[in-house]
Write an enzyme that holds these catalytic residues in place. Sequence first.
Site, mmCIF file in Angstrom:
data_model
loop_
_atom_site.group_PDB
_atom_site.id
_atom_site.type_symbol
_atom_site.label_atom_id
_atom_site.label_comp_id
_atom_site.label_asym_id
_atom_site.label_seq_id
_atom_site.Cartn_x
_atom_site.Cartn_y
_atom_site.Cartn_z
ATOM 1 N N GLU A 1 0.858 -1.198 0.000
ATOM 2 C CA GLU A 1 0.000 0.000 0.000
ATOM 3 C C GLU A 1 0.883 1.233 0.000
ATOM 4 O O GLU A 1 0.899 2.030 0.946
ATOM 5 C CB GLU A 1 -0.953 0.011 1.210
ATOM 6 N N ASP B 1 2.219 1.929 3.909
ATOM 7 C CA ASP B 1 1.447 3.147 3.683
ATOM 8 C C ASP B 1 2.393 4.341 3.514
ATOM 9 O O ASP B 1 2.129 5.438 4.006
ATOM 10 C CB ASP B 1 0.437 3.419 4.820
HETATM 11 MN MN MN Z 1 -2.797 4.492 2.291
#
Ligand code: MN
Length: 323
Positions: A21, A286
């Site tokens: 991600e 992330d």
């Molecule tokens: Mn994200």
Amino acid sequence: MCFLKPAILINETAMKIIAIEEHFTSPAVFAHLGNTKASGIMTKLRDMGALRLKEMDEAGIDYALLSENNPAAQNLAPDVAIATAKASNDFLFEAIQANPTRFGGFATLPTPAPKAAADELERCVTKLGFKGAMIMGTSNGQFLSDKEFRPIFERAVKLDVPVYLHPSPVMPAVRDAYFKDEPYFHNSGLGFGLETLTHSFKLITSGLFDELPALKIIVGHLGEAAPFLLWRTTENIIRAGAKMPKALKDYYKTHFWLTTSGAFQDSALQCAITEMGLDRILFSVDWPYIDNLQGTTWLKKTPLSEKDREAIASGNAMKLLKL
Ligand code: MN
């Protein structure tokens, strides 16, 4: 006589780490962001090579699946979304071509035009080699549980690729009712999680998985607390109300895969593994919102057997995404 192992051999025996991600902002999407201030985050989001690779190397991340940052093409007019998503995907394809052993991609989809979004997904998977799609929450305020988005999911099943459901900011009506005076709740600490958890459960109660029993959904942030809540969803209120043949929990455990993005918490990981099964948990960071090294440092020390750690680090991703 004693030989030092060449570095390459040491690396080959080290645990392979795949992060799935990891975000970027393409010029096409950047053009729609309005007055975006220069920031360290934006510098990283716009880098598709040296800076990104340096931070991956420092953290020992071998391979990253890249995805367009919020709001991708989700909130544009349909025709603008179609052109923007195509430009974003072509831009990502170029970056992957430059570093094919380090980068892969999730497609950006013009969800405001669902049929075109399905076609773009097919182009990205069959022509550009992308591994699935990532969708940033709602599309112009509409949840993907609405029937008009079914063509996207039908195509994902036909192509046998997963759809990664990513948070978007909570919509203004909810924001105003819940957090009018608490803007610090709008984003990652609470708002994103509420939005995506709600979105996940709405996909289930919409009958999506009865229509498409082979559909695979990925959710980040260890499921946005879903594993913690699953027991409670077995009460008949949801099942009866939505007239579902199975309990919500059963759909969730069958159709969802969870990633560790921005959720490096030992107890939450153990809960997710217990509820979902080890093969449903995949590593991700992330980036650039979360630091790569923070993620891999945690991954290497969170209590797991080495076999299980390896599965979460890369084995499960290789299986699910056919890497
Ligand atoms: Mn994200």
